[in-house]
Design an enzyme around this catalytic site. Structure first.
Site, short mmCIF file in Angstrom:
data_model
loop_
_atom_site.label_atom_id
_atom_site.label_comp_id
_atom_site.label_asym_id
_atom_site.label_seq_id
_atom_site.Cartn_x
_atom_site.Cartn_y
_atom_site.Cartn_z
N GLY A 122 -19.88 1.86 7.49
CA GLY A 122 -19.34 2.40 8.51
C GLY A 122 -18.72 3.94 8.24
N ASP B 273 -25.67 -3.73 5.30
CA ASP B 273 -24.62 -3.51 6.40
C ASP B 273 -25.20 -4.61 7.41
OD1 ASP B 273 -22.75 -1.36 7.70
OD2 ASP B 273 -23.51 -2.66 9.06
N GLY C 120 -21.13 -2.58 3.69
CA GLY C 120 -20.52 -1.90 4.76
C GLY C 120 -20.71 -0.49 4.96
N LYS D 28 1.76 -3.59 11.09
CA LYS D 28 0.48 -3.49 11.79
C LYS D 28 0.58 -3.95 13.21
CE LYS D 28 -3.71 -2.81 9.89
NZ LYS D 28 -4.13 -1.84 8.67
N LYS E 23 0.79 -1.12 0.10
CA LYS E 23 0.01 0.08 0.12
C LYS E 23 0.93 1.21 0.08
CE LYS E 23 -3.47 -0.11 3.00
NZ LYS E 23 -4.67 0.28 3.77
N1 PHE Z 1 -6.07 2.17 9.09
C1 PHE Z 1 -5.03 2.49 8.08
C2 PHE Z 1 -4.66 1.69 6.97
O1 PHE Z 1 -5.07 0.49 6.87
C3 PHE Z 1 -3.70 2.91 8.78
C4 PHE Z 1 -3.39 4.14 8.94
C5 PHE Z 1 -4.22 5.38 8.53
C6 PHE Z 1 -2.30 4.32 9.42
C7 PHE Z 1 -3.55 6.46 9.01
C8 PHE Z 1 -1.71 5.38 9.76
C9 PHE Z 1 -2.22 6.71 9.45
O2 PHE Z 1 -4.14 1.99 5.99
#
Ligand code: PHE
Length: 378
Positions: free
Chosen positions: A198, A219, A196, A91, A79
């Site tokens: 949310g 949802d 979803g 993570k 990502k």
């Molecule tokens: N939940 C976000 C993602 O999966 C993680 C994230 C967002 C980390 C913003 C840092 C700042 O991309």
């Protein structure tokens, strides 16, 4: 001959075993205040400090939490790389027992302080942020133990909720996939199913409704039906939505939706959503490709949150510049889709090829100063 497997102990989940080989570091620790298992997986710091949110949710057990952290952190590497950030992937996962309610009050504070300690222990190799089950207020608590945290509340000097940027990046991706499949990025009249509603799915639905999409939504929480009414969307049961006739399916809930079984039953031209880890198995990308369903890799689609957080907090850019960078997700997805079409491979394969090349290139003298957002505080 004795059975050789008997000397190896229980057979771990094959996916975990394969994924674990790639990770730089995996820490499994018991929070000293909360007693909860806290897992931090650092997949790669080749491009820069690892970045990824902190997930708090029930799991079957700590091994399931580790498995999730391994998969999610690997996806964060792809990502960040594909989003052009000088960041790696990591993570954090807090393992709650099956059926546990979200911790509240002093329990929640203790938990987030434990997460803060786990992050601090990594001395900048991993920066956390919000994810499923956490938000900016939790990041404020993490921030009492470490500076390596994104998306604190604005009162605490952070960039706040990452949900809106994730939704906006998804809209850019929806438009790019529409252009690829139907020759126009105008979503008016397209039948789009959003699973979803949310914080991310909700904003997405409002934006797509305003742009004239013909929406079908679902949802697990019946209380969210109100939103369907507000935006004039058709409401269906969550298990029916993926098998409804659609132009595009947008998974915006938790991962694992695309099982081998469901992949054979989808009735849409493309899938493009912000939910992390949508594929229940890698082979599903191939199944979808064979069936002519274009799956936009979730790790490309869902980068809006980290793109904005890095733009705002590390690069000190105004909201307008952050928004431009988030919109760039559409351009990135378009390039991946072109690669994939040219080589007749699933977009997942094309995206991974690109991502691995970017990460591998980092070793070649790019050093710590490469690109935007490479400064490490603390
Ligand atoms: N939940 C976000 C993602 O999966 C993680 C994230 C967002 C980390 C913003 C840092 C700042 O991309």
């Amino acid at each position: 001959m004795p059975d050789p497997s008997s000397t190896l102990g229980p057979t771990p989940d094959a996916m975990v075993e394969a994924a674990a080989l790639e990770h730089e570091r995996v820490v499994v620790t018991r929070g000293r205040r909360s007693g909860r298992t806290v897992v931090v997986a650092v997949h790669s710091t080749a491009l820069g400090p690892a970045l990824g949110g902190c997930r708090v949710r029930p799991y079957a057990g700590w091994r399931a939490g580790v498995a999730d952290a391994l998969r999610l952190s690997q996806a964060m590497t792809w990502k960040a790389a594909l989003a052009g950030l000088a960041r790696g992937g990591g993570k954090a996962v807090v393992v709650l027992p099956p059926g546990a309610a979200a911790p509240a009050g002093a329990d929640r504070e203790a938990l987030m302080l434990d997460v803060g300690d786990a992050v601090a222990d990594l001395r900048g190799a991993y920066w956390t942020g919000p994810d499923v089950g956490t938000g900016p207020a939790d990041m404020d608590v993490v921030g009492r133990r470490t500076d390596h945290v994104f998306c604190r509340t604005s009162a605490a000097g952070g960039s706040g909720d990452s949900g809106p940027a994730t939704a906006d990046g998804t809209v850019a991706a929806v438009r790019a996939l529409a252009a690829h499949l139907f020759g126009t990025d105008d979503v008016a009249g397209l039948r789009i199913g959003v699973l979803g509603l949310g914080s991310v799915g909700g904003r997405l639905v409002r934006t797509l409704a305003a742009a004239g999409a013909d929406l079908v939504v679902a949802d697990a929480d019946p209380g969210r039906r109100v939103l369907a009414g507000e935006v004039g969307a058709r409401w269906v049961a969550p298990d029916l939505l993926p098998v409804t006739d659609l132009d595009l399916l947008v998974p915006a809930a938790v991962g694992g939706l695309l099982t081998p079984e469901l992949a054979g039953r989808l009735r849409c031209a493309g899938v493009v959503g912000p939910a992390n880890n949508q594929l229940a198995g890698e082979e599903v990308a191939t199944t979808l490709h064979r069936r002519g369903v274009v799956w936009a890799p979730d790790y490309v689609v869902s980068a809006g949150g980290i793109v904005r957080a890095v733009a705002r907090e590390l690069d000190a850019q105004p909201e307008s510049v952050a928004a431009e960078r988030v919109a760039g997700i559409g351009t990135t997805l378009a390039a991946v889709l072109r690669d994939a079409a040219a080589a007749d491979v699933p977009p997942h394969q094309a995206a991974l090829t690109r991502a691995r090349a970017i990460v591998a290139g980092a070793g070649a003298g790019a050093g710590a100063g490469a690109g935007a957002g490479s400064a490490v505080a603390g």
